[in-house]
Design a protein around this motif. Sequence first.
Motif, mmCIF file in Angstrom:
data_model
loop_
_atom_site.group_PDB
_atom_site.id
_atom_site.type_symbol
_atom_site.label_atom_id
_atom_site.label_comp_id
_atom_site.label_asym_id
_atom_site.label_seq_id
_atom_site.Cartn_x
_atom_site.Cartn_y
_atom_site.Cartn_z
ATOM 1 N N LEU A 1 8.863 17.470 -5.554
ATOM 2 C CA LEU A 1 9.401 16.487 -6.493
ATOM 3 C C LEU A 1 8.326 16.019 -7.471
ATOM 4 N N LYS A 2 7.076 16.057 -7.022
ATOM 5 C CA LYS A 2 6.022 15.556 -7.902
ATOM 6 C C LYS A 2 5.851 16.443 -9.124
ATOM 7 N N ASN A 3 5.924 17.740 -8.904
ATOM 8 C CA ASN A 3 5.726 18.643 -10.045
ATOM 9 C C ASN A 3 7.033 19.002 -10.738
ATOM 10 N N MET A 4 8.102 19.006 -9.991
ATOM 11 C CA MET A 4 9.374 19.445 -10.564
ATOM 12 C C MET A 4 10.358 18.286 -10.505
ATOM 13 N N PHE B 1 11.161 18.901 -0.883
ATOM 14 C CA PHE B 1 10.814 18.193 -2.110
ATOM 15 C C PHE B 1 9.868 17.032 -1.886
ATOM 16 N N LEU B 2 9.831 16.534 -0.648
ATOM 17 C CA LEU B 2 9.012 15.357 -0.406
ATOM 18 C C LEU B 2 7.850 15.716 0.510
ATOM 19 N N GLY B 3 6.999 14.743 0.729
ATOM 20 C CA GLY B 3 5.853 15.003 1.575
ATOM 21 C C GLY B 3 4.787 15.770 0.815
ATOM 22 N N VAL C 1 0.873 -1.175 0.000
ATOM 23 C CA VAL C 1 0.000 0.000 0.000
ATOM 24 C C VAL C 1 0.903 1.216 0.000
ATOM 25 N N TYR C 2 0.735 2.070 -0.988
ATOM 26 C CA TYR C 2 1.557 3.283 -1.025
ATOM 27 C C TYR C 2 0.739 4.464 -0.553
ATOM 28 N N SER C 3 1.390 5.312 0.173
ATOM 29 C CA SER C 3 0.711 6.544 0.568
ATOM 30 C C SER C 3 0.617 7.475 -0.633
ATOM 31 N N ILE C 4 -0.479 8.178 -0.737
ATOM 32 C CA ILE C 4 -0.617 9.101 -1.867
ATOM 33 C C ILE C 4 0.331 10.289 -1.741
ATOM 34 N N SER C 5 0.866 10.493 -0.561
ATOM 35 C CA SER C 5 1.797 11.608 -0.397
ATOM 36 C C SER C 5 3.157 11.301 -0.992
ATOM 37 N N THR C 6 3.437 10.064 -1.180
ATOM 38 C CA THR C 6 4.813 9.709 -1.495
ATOM 39 C C THR C 6 5.142 9.893 -2.970
ATOM 40 N N SER C 7 6.436 9.955 -3.224
ATOM 41 C CA SER C 7 6.905 10.044 -4.604
ATOM 42 C C SER C 7 7.729 8.791 -4.898
ATOM 43 N N GLN C 8 8.425 8.831 -5.990
ATOM 44 C CA GLN C 8 9.212 7.652 -6.380
ATOM 45 C C GLN C 8 10.312 7.341 -5.370
ATOM 46 N N ILE C 9 10.788 8.359 -4.697
ATOM 47 C CA ILE C 9 11.854 8.154 -3.718
ATOM 48 C C ILE C 9 11.462 7.056 -2.751
#
Lengths: 305, 652, 474, 211
Positions: free
Chosen positions: B371-374, B447-449, A52-60
């Motif tokens: 990071l999501k947009n940039m 960049f995160l969160g 389950v991934y949080s929607i806040s997260t990015s690829q990192i």
Amino acid sequence: MKSLILFLTLIVLAPLFSAIMLKIKAFFAGKKGIPLLINYYTLIKLIQKTSVYSISTSQIFQVGYLITLATTLTSLLFLPFSGLPPLLSFNGDIIFVLYLMSLGKFFTLISAMDTGSSFEGLGASREAFFSFLAESAFFMVIISFFWFDEKLSIASYFMANNKINVWNNYNFPLPLVGISLFLILLTENSRVPIDDPATHLELTMIHEVMILDHSGPALAFIYINSYLKLLFFSSFLTLLLFPRFGLDNKWNIASFYITLICIYISIGITESIMARFKLNKVPKFLVITFSLATFATIIIMGFAR
Amino acid sequence: MGIFKLTIFIILIGGLIPFATYKNFSLMKILSVLFISLGSLMGVIDSLFKLNNKEIYNVTYKLSDIFIVALSINNLTKFFMIIIYLISFFSVIYSFHYLNDSSKALRTALSYFLYSLLIISMIFVVSANNIITFIFSWEVMSLTSYFLVIYNYEDFETIKSGYIYLIFTHIGAMFIYSAFGIMFAYTNSLNFINLSLIPLNIKTLIFILSFIGFASKAGLFPLHIWLPYAHPAAPSHISAIMSGVMIKMGIYGILKIYTMLEFNSIITGYTVLAFGVISGVLGVVYALGQSDLKKLLAYHSVENIGIIITGIGIGMIGQYEKNFAMALFGFTGAILHTLNHSIFKSLLFFGAGSVIHNTKNRSIEQMGGLLKNMKVSGLTFLVGSLAITGLPMFNGFISELIIYFGSFQGLKQLPLTQFASIIAIISLAVVGGLALACFTKVIGVAFLGEPRNDNTSNAKESGIFMLIPMIGLSLICLTIGVFPKYFIKIALYGTETLFLNSIDFHINDYFNFSTSITNISLLFFLILTILFTLKYFCYKTKKIHNTSTWSCGFSKPTTRMQYTDFSYAFSIIKFYKPFVLFKSDYKKIDKIFPNKIEYHLEYLDIAEKYIIQNIAKFLDLFFEKLRWIQHGNIHIYIGYILIVLIILLLLI
Amino acid sequence: MTDLVLIIIFLNGLLIFFTSIKFGRYLFFSSGIMHLIMTIALILNSQNIYFNSYLKCTYEGLVILSIISFLFLCIIFYSISYLKEIQLSNERIFTGSMVLFLSAMTLVSLSDNIILIWVAIEATTLSSAPLIFIHKSKKSLEATWKYILICSVGIALALLGSFFVVLSMDIKGINCPLTYTDFSNIANLLDKKLLKAAFIFILVGYGTKMGLAPMHTWLPDAHSEAPGPASALLSGALLNCAFLAIYKTNKILILAGLGNFSNKLLIIFGIISIFIAATFALKQSDYKRLLAYSSIENMGIIAFGTGVGGLAAYGAILHLIHHSLIKSSLFLTSQNYLFAYGSKLIDKVGNGIKLMPKSSILFIAGFFGISGFPPFGIFLSEFLIIMGTLKQGLYSVAIIFIMLLIIVFAGFAKYFIRIIFNNYDGNIKIPENFQRLLPQYILLAVSIILTFFTFDFINSYISNIQIYSEVLHG
Amino acid sequence: MSNLILTLTVLMVLFCLGSSRLLSIIYLIAFQGFLVSVLPFFINDKITISVILFILVTLLIKSFLIPIFLYFVMKRITIKREIEPIIGYNGSVFLGLIIIIISIFIGNKFNFHINHHNTFLFPAGITTLTSGIFLIIARKKAITQVIGYLMMENGIYLLGLILSNHNLNIIEFGILLDLLVGVMLMGIVLHNINKTFDDIDTTLLKSLRDL
């Protein structure tokens, strides 16, 4: 070839060693305890699950743990298990390894921050704080090692010559170094008394809180990483402590294994008999670790040549 | 030499064209960027090719009896020229999309002109071969950079920052003047000639004076306080040039003076080392306390200059102790770190500029989730962060490793040097750890969160010309980190000039780790690939769920609940309490039904608070007391004349 | 023969008071041009001088003369627009005094006689007083009163000093003309003790006029109250004239073997002047006063450099040249500001860069020039002075000098930046125009040119200086 | 004879210091001007035409033109006496005496004997000069300051007489001219000050300052 086999077996056995620790803790708690293979079951179970991934997260968030695991794996390649030549080695690798682990830590920390959760941020902050203190202590240890060997290579420290080993009579301050390494081990692997991996009170956790949002295979990878990291530090300590029987003696390997397991047991004992420190006590503890290492170094530099 | 002149000429044209074409805003930018970047690129390539060439170029133009332009290009010069041209190349490309306010056309034109002057003056600084040329170009450099800093002069803060910068640069220049003055007194020549024959105490004096002067440019503690003002105030590409290149001129100056003096004094070696260590540690501690992104980066410049100076200190001690390896590692590490820092610091400033440009604020407390947009800005910033933290696979690590090597060599020496080495090693370790904390903070919070306000959540990626330099520099970071051998070689060319009695040595004797690092890095990437494949197989058939972040049963988390940068750094900074001052502003609850309560906490720099402010305060008070002299009463004015006369007559 | 033009200029000045305003203006302009021609003729043929026992073309005199001539021309150009804008009721006093002032200063720079130079310097005070007084406001009256009285008292002391010089000759029973040239030849025969006393009187006396602290007290008042063109001339030319007299006397003392004494005094006064400038530069509310303190500072630097000797003396002369050029440009520009904002208070001025960009560029360029930044010449001269000081081994003095320069710079920078960049809402009264900008641009441009290139005539002056400093320092 | 004149000159100084009425001070200064002007007669060894001419011009300027001018200025500004000087009259006289003692002491120290045997010339000059400066410092009214300046110039003139063997006529005329113009200018400014401030009290002139 021997080294490769040893490396692979150790990696495979790492979860088992951790389970030994749990067994010891159970023993102290007067329980029967979990099966020794529990960690393998957990890993298999986790890998079968989905995430389950949080929607806040990015690829990192999705690559961080892999990079961390890769750094730990790479670091392990440098260790001359039981005094056999390591798979990789060069002058300066000890610093490389330490920094490589920092790279892993970097990604652990930012993966934690990626969730945008205040708990995980809290854990990340503490981890960053404690690890920089522990690292300094580790560098102090390296300085004392350099004193014996004038090289910056793990292989050179522990491989052929018997110089850096507790059983060498002349090196009386080395046990002190061993103790500080043990304390560093506890810190870097988030063990009691620095951190309690077993608590589920988020406010008091350090490492575990950072991985709250990982699940399924990702969590499995993270667990593997923590086993391997513990293995790295325990092996490093083992190399300092284990009794040797001359070059190319087959008993070396046995001695290595036994010492390694002893170290896991002692971690288990420590965890059982000690309670977690209050958080603001932790820096003090680390400063003591650092001072111990410095003290050992000073004595070594002053007397042991 | 021909290409050298041509390069400068092209850059100058690039600076002059805007005055002719500023009516057409984009044409002006295109032409100017084209010329300057072309010139810079030529400069990089030219210097790189010439590095191998052992001969020293000397040129002299006599403008007047006093004003003689003398240039000399040796390997150290070339090395620094590579840095200057390289960053200039990327920076000017970056400016194409960065300076996009066409209502400020004339100002932009002027900015390009000053930019080209700044680049040229820095080239002259590193190639100057006499005192006049050096200080002339030095002052032009200071002046043009001042004007570039105050690009946004409407802002009061900018002007204030510019003022602080101006004062510090002037103080520095005066110290350099006096160092040169003493040099001249003993050599009777305005040329940079070998000074090895002058007495040792004078050598020390010259070195200390010039060290102070150059340190104020380089931003060494406690003369660093202009950095955290000037860098945030300047446009980002200028911050990149200033932080990446201009402050390195201070490093160049120190090295230059050191070479000329053929200096052998252990005390100065220790002093330099001590300053390096202090700057390194305090720089990063203060950086940790900042929430202004560019201010934070500025403090990191202080830190990295500290590392470089530490390397130089190690090198100096090594040279004094006749420990060749120590000297070699110290100087090479310092020089390579100079290059590395200029690369990743400009990269970070570019990233910061891109972020600030798009979110319209500088505080990372207002950012989040960028990071999501940039994507490109974010990832390149990540690369920069990894590099500046000194993590393996990136360039920062290589130079720090070399400095570590040098420091460890010191352990073989006498007790005092051992002690110095231990300090250096531990401080490098501490700096590394703190930098890690700091950049995880920046990446994590900015960049995160989740985005913390609307500007941030609506931020768009910057224009392509802002991204190209960032990508380019990231690749260079990675390349140096993975294939360090070639770059160590380049640094060694630079070091050559520093070894006054050079010993022939094999690069493999000392730097054999460079190939290992390449191999291991590749292996690391292999392992990473394997892990990625494993991950791919693990998830191949599974459906991934998305949900909000787990917050321990709390069902409605808001973005305000995210961990802030302040709380992230607080405990670490508290650890350094005597060196960081806390200024908190908090009104106690005094009513039964309290209103909105605010708590404000700020970290203060001890250099600024204790040293600089106290000096300023003292001077203010002192001169305030003397102001009665001009009280307006003519009788007493004439009395002054009489008194002076009487005193003088009594004295003959 | 060319020096006879001086008399024509003098008569021009007198005539202006009695003719119509319009014709007066023509006379005013033509005097400037005549003066320039005379200067050029003198430079080309410096032997060509009529009153041989009183006048002589010396190198230092010629440098100062050419500065005066050039400045005056620029100021005339500025005055065209200035007079149009200001509508003086007593314009003839302005133009006439300017011309008389010019002729007095010319006499200073050419005179060789030790007493004649006194007469000429006193004449500069008297002819420039009406310029300060021109607006007849309370403040300008006060400034004029202070100017006349303090300077007259000061210069009277200088006359006494001049007498002492003569006396030092008489007491030894020597008889020769009272010219600097002759004194130089017999310098080592003069009575040492009296010569010392003489130098003290002359330094204090002419130092008052030159603006050396603590006798400088009139200077900020007079410079700030005088109209722009007049302050430019006062600061750019008059102070140099007073310096010339001190310089020449100093030369005699050096030749008499008392160089240590006189140079020490010059250094001390130089340092005090810079110190005073620092005191008032750190907190100042009036930008013309700020510029005046800057003049005090620079005069201090010149005195200091001269006192140090050697390379620093060379630097001092360079400093003198460039200070005149840059400072007069600044004063002229400050007049533009005064026109635009109607106030000399820094708080009531602001946002120059938007409202009057060209003047502001001039202001900021001039400021950086006067603070010793390239490409202006003061950069070189300050550097040479510092180098020279260290070369003489005067480390502690050099440290004080440098510290003070930094403090002064800090103060000036604060206010200049404020003038140019501060917020200001409201409009400006009289916008800048071309005629009131060009002279300043020319002045600054000349300073830049002189930084990079030297001309033969200045070169020969330099060699003269070098001979002189060799005498001093072997 | 010359010593008598010099003694009278110094006496005038004391009178000036002790007098509060402007008119009497102007008279005193005129008389002092007269005394110093005629002094060359008794000092110079050979009296030439130019010396006589010079003496006449000096006499004209110092004891007639300037005092008369000052007189008219005084009439215009209608101020008769100096009230509340910065240093009181008795104190001034007392200080004047001290100045004389010091001057004689200095004069003896320097001990000039050049072309005449007049040892009193130097102390008298110094006394007059110093008292002039003292007057400028100690009095509030601008006109008294002008008189102080004149007294100072007289002192310098006395000192200049020591060098009378030089043929300086043109230049001395220059000095006199400067003096004349200077005083006239001061008078004009003084008049304007009076017009603008309704007084010539220089303590009012304190607006230009940096406090």
